[in-house]
Design a protein around this motif. Structure first.
Motif, PDB file in Angstrom:
ATOM      1  N   LEU A  24       0.832  -1.208   0.000  1.00 36.02           N
ATOM      2  CA  LEU A  24       0.000   0.000   0.000  1.00 36.02           C
ATOM      3  C   LEU A  24       0.862   1.252   0.000  1.00 36.02           C
ATOM      4  CD1 LEU A  24      -2.869   1.183   0.191  1.00 36.02           C
ATOM      5  CD2 LEU A  24      -2.639   1.068   2.679  1.00 36.02           C
ATOM      6  N   VAL A  25       1.885   1.266   0.862  1.00 32.53           N
ATOM      7  CA  VAL A  25       2.756   2.444   0.943  1.00 32.53           C
ATOM      8  C   VAL A  25       3.530   2.640  -0.352  1.00 32.53           C
ATOM      9  CG1 VAL A  25       4.748   3.444   2.139  1.00 32.53           C
ATOM     10  CG2 VAL A  25       2.930   2.341   3.452  1.00 32.53           C
ATOM     11  N   SER A  26       4.042   1.537  -0.923  1.00 27.05           N
ATOM     12  CA  SER A  26       4.780   1.661  -2.183  1.00 27.05           C
ATOM     13  C   SER A  26       3.855   2.142  -3.303  1.00 27.05           C
ATOM     14  CB  SER A  26       5.413   0.319  -2.554  1.00 27.05           C
ATOM     15  OG  SER A  26       4.409  -0.664  -2.789  1.00 27.05           O
ATOM     16  N   GLY A  27       2.588   1.676  -3.279  1.00 30.08           N
ATOM     17  CA  GLY A  27       1.621   2.162  -4.273  1.00 30.08           C
ATOM     18  C   GLY A  27       1.348   3.644  -4.113  1.00 30.08           C
ATOM     19  N   TRP A  28       1.238   4.094  -2.872  1.00 30.15           N
ATOM     20  CA  TRP A  28       1.055   5.532  -2.623  1.00 30.15           C
ATOM     21  C   TRP A  28       2.255   6.323  -3.137  1.00 30.15           C
ATOM     22  CZ3 TRP A  28      -1.061   5.435   3.098  1.00 30.15           C
ATOM     23  CH2 TRP A  28      -2.415   5.104   3.064  1.00 30.15           C
ATOM     24  N   GLY A  29       3.432   5.772  -2.894  1.00 33.01           N
ATOM     25  CA  GLY A  29       4.636   6.470  -3.351  1.00 33.01           C
ATOM     26  C   GLY A  29       4.675   6.602  -4.865  1.00 33.01           C
ATOM     27  N   ARG A  30       4.372   5.506  -5.569  1.00 37.22           N
ATOM     28  CA  ARG A  30       4.351   5.572  -7.030  1.00 37.22           C
ATOM     29  C   ARG A  30       3.266   6.519  -7.517  1.00 37.22           C
ATOM     30  NH1 ARG A  30       4.999  -0.020  -6.433  1.00 37.22           N
ATOM     31  NH2 ARG A  30       2.756  -0.313  -6.781  1.00 37.22           N
ATOM     32  N   GLY A  31       2.093   6.453  -6.874  1.00 36.94           N
ATOM     33  CA  GLY A  31       1.005   7.349  -7.275  1.00 36.94           C
ATOM     34  C   GLY A  31       1.351   8.804  -7.063  1.00 36.94           C
ATOM     35  N   PHE A  32       2.026   9.107  -5.942  1.00 32.69           N
ATOM     36  CA  PHE A  32       2.422  10.496  -5.677  1.00 32.69           C
ATOM     37  C   PHE A  32       3.416  10.982  -6.729  1.00 32.69           C
ATOM     38  CE2 PHE A  32       5.312  13.562  -3.632  1.00 32.69           C
ATOM     39  CZ  PHE A  32       4.393  14.546  -3.283  1.00 32.69           C
ATOM     40  N   GLY A  33       4.378  10.127  -7.065  1.00 28.78           N
ATOM     41  CA  GLY A  33       5.349  10.517  -8.086  1.00 28.78           C
ATOM     42  C   GLY A  33       4.702  10.743  -9.441  1.00 28.78           C
ATOM     43  N   THR A  77       1.578  11.587  -9.930  1.00 31.29           N
ATOM     44  CA  THR A  77       0.753  12.794  -9.841  1.00 31.29           C
ATOM     45  C   THR A  77       1.595  14.051  -9.990  1.00 31.29           C
ATOM     46  OG1 THR A  77      -0.777  11.626  -8.368  1.00 31.29           O
ATOM     47  CG2 THR A  77      -0.922  14.019  -8.425  1.00 31.29           C
ATOM     48  N   VAL A  78       2.762  14.055  -9.358  1.00 32.64           N
ATOM     49  CA  VAL A  78       3.669  15.203  -9.507  1.00 32.64           C
ATOM     50  C   VAL A  78       4.102  15.356 -10.962  1.00 32.64           C
ATOM     51  CG1 VAL A  78       5.930  16.123  -8.854  1.00 32.64           C
ATOM     52  CG2 VAL A  78       4.461  15.104  -7.114  1.00 32.64           C
ATOM     53  N   GLY A  79       4.377  14.238 -11.617  1.00 32.84           N
ATOM     54  CA  GLY A  79       4.728  14.301 -13.040  1.00 32.84           C
ATOM     55  C   GLY A  79       3.583  14.831 -13.882  1.00 32.84           C
ATOM     56  N   PHE A  80       2.362  14.419 -13.543  1.00 31.64           N
ATOM     57  CA  PHE A  80       1.184  14.906 -14.265  1.00 31.64           C
ATOM     58  C   PHE A  80       1.008  16.405 -14.056  1.00 31.64           C
ATOM     59  CE2 PHE A  80      -3.414  15.554 -14.825  1.00 31.64           C
ATOM     60  CZ  PHE A  80      -3.612  14.929 -16.039  1.00 31.64           C
ATOM     61  N   LEU A  81       1.240  16.863 -12.825  1.00 31.99           N
ATOM     62  CA  LEU A  81       1.169  18.296 -12.546  1.00 31.99           C
ATOM     63  C   LEU A  81       2.230  19.056 -13.329  1.00 31.99           C
ATOM     64  CD1 LEU A  81       0.015  20.672 -10.937  1.00 31.99           C
ATOM     65  CD2 LEU A  81       1.589  20.084  -9.080  1.00 31.99           C
ATOM     66  N   GLY A  82       3.428  18.466 -13.452  1.00 32.86           N
ATOM     67  CA  GLY A  82       4.471  19.104 -14.254  1.00 32.86           C
ATOM     68  C   GLY A  82       4.070  19.220 -15.715  1.00 32.86           C
ATOM     69  N   GLU A  83       3.430  18.176 -16.251  1.00 31.55           N
ATOM     70  CA  GLU A  83       2.945  18.260 -17.635  1.00 31.55           C
ATOM     71  C   GLU A  83       1.895  19.356 -17.783  1.00 31.55           C
ATOM     72  OE1 GLU A  83       1.681  14.568 -19.315  1.00 31.55           O
ATOM     73  OE2 GLU A  83       3.215  13.425 -18.270  1.00 31.55           O
ATOM     74  N   LEU A  84       1.043  19.488 -16.770  1.00 35.17           N
ATOM     75  CA  LEU A  84       0.014  20.530 -16.812  1.00 35.17           C
ATOM     76  C   LEU A  84       0.645  21.920 -16.807  1.00 35.17           C
ATOM     77  CD1 LEU A  84      -2.984  21.379 -16.667  1.00 35.17           C
ATOM     78  CD2 LEU A  84      -2.800  21.206 -14.171  1.00 35.17           C
ATOM     79  N   ILE A  85       1.657  22.110 -15.990  1.00 33.76           N
ATOM     80  CA  ILE A  85       2.343  23.410 -15.936  1.00 33.76           C
ATOM     81  C   ILE A  85       3.012  23.708 -17.277  1.00 33.76           C
ATOM     82  CG2 ILE A  85       4.227  24.686 -14.831  1.00 33.76           C
ATOM     83  CD1 ILE A  85       3.556  23.189 -12.245  1.00 33.76           C
TER      84      ILE A  85
END
Length: 370
Positions: free
Chosen positions: A115-124, A126-134
């Motif tokens: 679960l924690v590793s999945g959260w970590g991958r999801g957070f990374g 999401t940050v990449g997706f936010l970077g694409e949006l910017i």
């Protein structure tokens, strides 16, 4: 003509137990009822001779290995192909054996780690997706002709105008609940009049924008995930990339901007409706005139509470829209994935908004905006 697999039983030298010899093609299409006939055999055998086989595949190798293991005999006359198949299959100790059952503690720790590793991958991601949006936002600023104004207006109507009635009704009822329950508690101290302070400040500072964000997450955030997810499933997103259209600019950016523009207005509107709801119930339950309630609210609610609502609203809108669009772009496989991702978008947005609101409450209090 198909050569079926068969077996023969011959006496061994030295008076030992007989030898069971397989012949023919031991492939899946030629095995037939060989397995059933082998299991019906009685007695013991010294070895299983497969030198007479003309061909063998994985199914045949498993059959021979399983039979030899069950009878406790060795296999003789194996060709190089058969040996490779036996090595690949390995020992068949118990074909029906269940996997090792781990203890409750080990299973719990393992699941927590996943679960924690999945959260970590999801957070990374999401940050990449936010970077694409910017990056897409920067590209749009550099090339204004690429900005999709009609799409922005359409989503502003969907997020804001079409949600006015449900947000207003919800906020009005929440204001009634706050005023009524607050008055019951304050009546124990003879301070019913301070219900105005409670309703006004709580609506303008916290619940107005928070409940609006939750409503937008359930209404618009889920729609964003479902719309983009369906387009992803039908390969419309891939088609857009093929013709040179950026999905981030065409699909994600207008939705995010629309949410960030309309959320502050919806939050303020919700706070006003909540205060009106409190004034409405106070007029009957507390004998506080309706307009006296509103005038008193103007006096007791500081301007900082209004600014706090306007500061939080765009951030909440970004979270809601980003969660919906991100989960929509992650859809793959089948229609069930659309439902799963839509649910994840709503849950993630609401959870993050509530956690962030708690942080804001502490932050602004420490800042002196009490």
């Amino acid at each position: 003509m198909r050569q079926w697999a068969d077996f023969t039983v011959s006496e061994s030298d030295g008076g030992k137990a007989p030898v069971l010899a397989l012949s023919g093609s031991l492939r899946v299409h030629a095995i037939g009822d060989l397995e059933k006939r082998l299991r019906e055999l009685d007695g013991t055998y010294s070895r299983l001779d497969i030198s007479g086989l003309t061909d063998i595949d994985t199914t045949g190798a498993w059959l021979a290995l399983d039979f030899a293991h069950e009878r406790g005999i060795e296999i003789a006359g194996a060709s190089d192909r058969a040996k490779r198949l036996f090595a690949a299959i390995g020992d068949v100790d118990d074909p029906d054996a269940k996997p090792e059952q781990l203890s409750f503690l080990r299973r719990s720790v393992g699941e927590l780690g996943l679960l924690v590793s999945g959260w970590g991958r999801g957070f990374g991601q999401t940050v990449g997706f936010l970077g694409e949006l910017i990056c897409a936002f920067g590209t749009t600023i550099a090339h204004p002709s690429r900005f999709r104004g009609k799409a922005l207006v359409h989503h502003m109507q969907h997020v804001g105008v079409n949600a006015l009635w449900i947000v207003g009704l919800m906020s009005f009822l929440i204001g009634i609940v706050i005023a009524q329950q607050g008055a019951v508690q304050l009546a124990q101290f003879g301070a019913e009049f301070y219900t105005i302070n409670l309703t006004g400040r709580l609506s303008m500072r916290e619940l107005g924008v928070l409940m609006t964000a939750i409503m937008v997450a359930g209404r618009s955030g889920s729609a964003f995930a479902a719309q983009i997810g369906t387009m992803k499933l039908t390969e419309e997103v891939d088609a857009m990339r093929t013709i040179g259209v950026s999905p981030m600019e065409a699909l994600v950016l207008p939705r995010v901007l629309a949410a960030m523009i309309m959320m502050p207005l919806l939050g303020f509107y919700a706070a006003i409706c909540s205060i009106i709801g409190g004034a409405f119930i106070s007029n009957f339950a507390l004998d506080i005139p309706f307009f006296a309630f509103l005038r008193r609210t103007q006096e007791v609610v500081p301007l900082t509470d209004v600014w706090i609502g306007f500061i939080k609203a765009p951030v909440f809108a970004l979270i809601v829209a980003l969660a919906g669009c991100y989960q929509g772009m992650r859809v793959s496989g089948n229609a069930e994935e659309v439902g799963t991702r839509t649910t994840q978008a709503v849950v993630t947005a609401i959870f993050t908004v509530i956690v962030l609101d708690a942080f804001y409450a502490v932050f602004f209090t420490e800042l002196g905006w009490k």
